[in-house]
Design an enzyme around this catalytic site. Structure first.
Site, short mmCIF file in Angstrom:
data_model
loop_
_atom_site.label_atom_id
_atom_site.label_comp_id
_atom_site.label_asym_id
_atom_site.label_seq_id
_atom_site.Cartn_x
_atom_site.Cartn_y
_atom_site.Cartn_z
N ARG A 75 -5.54 0.85 -6.21
CA ARG A 75 -4.97 1.39 -5.34
C ARG A 75 -4.65 2.28 -6.71
O ARG A 75 -3.95 2.97 -6.18
CB ARG A 75 -3.55 0.02 -5.66
CG ARG A 75 -3.33 -0.68 -4.44
CD ARG A 75 -2.33 -1.67 -5.15
NE ARG A 75 -2.36 -3.31 -3.72
CZ ARG A 75 -2.14 -3.19 -2.88
NH1 ARG A 75 -1.82 -2.29 -1.43
NH2 ARG A 75 -1.80 -3.81 -1.95
N LYS A 92 -6.31 6.27 11.78
CA LYS A 92 -7.12 6.32 12.29
C LYS A 92 -7.43 6.11 13.79
O LYS A 92 -7.58 5.46 14.27
CB LYS A 92 -7.35 5.09 11.32
CG LYS A 92 -8.11 5.21 10.12
CD LYS A 92 -8.95 3.92 9.94
CE LYS A 92 -9.13 4.11 8.64
NZ LYS A 92 -10.05 2.19 8.49
N ASP A 150 -4.10 2.17 11.55
CA ASP A 150 -5.43 2.27 11.99
C ASP A 150 -5.24 0.87 13.52
O ASP A 150 -5.38 2.27 14.33
CB ASP A 150 -6.48 1.62 10.89
CG ASP A 150 -6.03 -0.21 10.26
OD1 ASP A 150 -5.63 -0.67 11.33
OD2 ASP A 150 -6.84 -0.23 9.31
N GLY A 172 0.54 -1.27 0.04
CA GLY A 172 -0.07 0.25 0.40
C GLY A 172 1.02 1.71 -0.17
O GLY A 172 0.11 2.70 -0.61
N GLU A 185 4.15 3.69 5.89
CA GLU A 185 3.06 3.30 5.99
C GLU A 185 2.35 3.44 5.53
O GLU A 185 2.25 5.08 5.29
CB GLU A 185 3.16 3.03 7.48
CG GLU A 185 1.90 2.23 7.72
CD GLU A 185 2.12 1.55 6.74
OE1 GLU A 185 1.88 0.87 6.44
OE2 GLU A 185 2.09 -0.55 8.02
N ASP A 186 1.17 2.95 4.82
CA ASP A 186 0.09 3.94 4.29
C ASP A 186 -0.32 4.15 5.15
O ASP A 186 -1.31 5.18 4.98
CB ASP A 186 -0.20 3.24 2.83
CG ASP A 186 -1.07 1.45 3.23
OD1 ASP A 186 -0.72 1.57 4.56
OD2 ASP A 186 -1.72 0.91 2.50
N PHE A 201 -13.41 2.97 5.52
CA PHE A 201 -12.54 1.82 4.96
C PHE A 201 -12.65 3.01 3.15
O PHE A 201 -13.15 3.36 2.82
CB PHE A 201 -13.14 0.60 4.17
CG PHE A 201 -12.56 0.03 3.82
CD1 PHE A 201 -11.29 -0.72 4.28
CD2 PHE A 201 -12.33 -0.56 2.08
CE1 PHE A 201 -10.08 -1.96 3.42
CE2 PHE A 201 -11.64 -1.21 1.67
CZ PHE A 201 -10.33 -2.03 2.45
N ASP A 206 -5.82 -0.75 -0.97
CA ASP A 206 -6.61 -1.49 -2.11
C ASP A 206 -8.36 -2.23 -1.27
O ASP A 206 -7.64 -2.27 -0.32
CB ASP A 206 -5.77 -2.25 -2.30
CG ASP A 206 -5.44 -3.71 -0.96
OD1 ASP A 206 -5.76 -4.14 -1.42
OD2 ASP A 206 -5.06 -2.90 -0.21
#
Length: 176
Positions: free
Chosen positions: A165, A131, A103, A45, A99-100, A152, A159
């Site tokens: 993506r 998040k 959460d 990601g 990092e993408d 989400f 993705d």
């Protein structure tokens, strides 16, 4: 936009993403002046975020990739698997994990524990998205582009079941 069986609507346009990426890169350039950090990019990601971020970083640096898995479909499994491990020596070197999205924080906590075994000089986290309402682990995320709700999302590298993506914007699922 439709990805598989779900509808998504734009929630963060590309111009806002790139503005925040440039801001974070400037902070990294300032904080790591005179150093040569290793950017440890978490696949899959983070690949688009990492590319845009590193084009803004003006420091001499190295980039390496790791792959962890904790998601299945639209939800976290709670279990972190290492699929592709560290392949660069980070001993006594500053490391920035790219990092993408953070959460729950479980994947990042797992990575931090793994990295300790390699004795880096320092480790900081750089995340495109955080998040805060879902975070279950106490993490110091020094560099964060955007905070988002628990929705989400897909796009800009993120993705849904390996699809979606390849967009410039970030999209949020539309609940029916």
């Amino acid at each position: 936009m439709k990805v598989k069986d779900k509808e998504f609507a734009v929630s963060i346009p590309e111009r806002e993403i790139l503005s925040q990426v440039a801001r974070v890169a400037a902070e990294i350039n300032r904080d790591y002046a005179g150093q040569e950090p290793v950017f440890l990019v978490v696949l899959n990601g983070s690949f688009i975020f990492a590319a845009d971020l590193l084009r803004e970083v003006t420091l001499p640096c190295e980039i390496a990739f790791v792959k962890m898995a904790s998601y299945q479909g639209t939800s976290s499994t709670g279990t972190v698997r290492e699929i592709m491990g560290l392949n660069v020596d980070v001993t006594n070197r500053p490391v920035i994990i790219v990092e993408d999205i953070v959460d729950t924080g479980f994947t990042m906590a797992h990575m931090l524990e793994l990295l300790k075994q390699h004795h880096p000089q320092s480790v900081n986290i750089c995340s495109l998205l955080v998040k805060p309402g879902k975070l279950q682990v106490d993490l110091d995320i020094r560099y964060r582009c955007l905070e988002i709700p628990n929705d989400f999302i897909v796009g800009y590298g993120l993705d849904y079941d390996q699809q979606g993506r390849n967009t410039r914007d970030i999209y949020t699922v539309v609940e029916k």
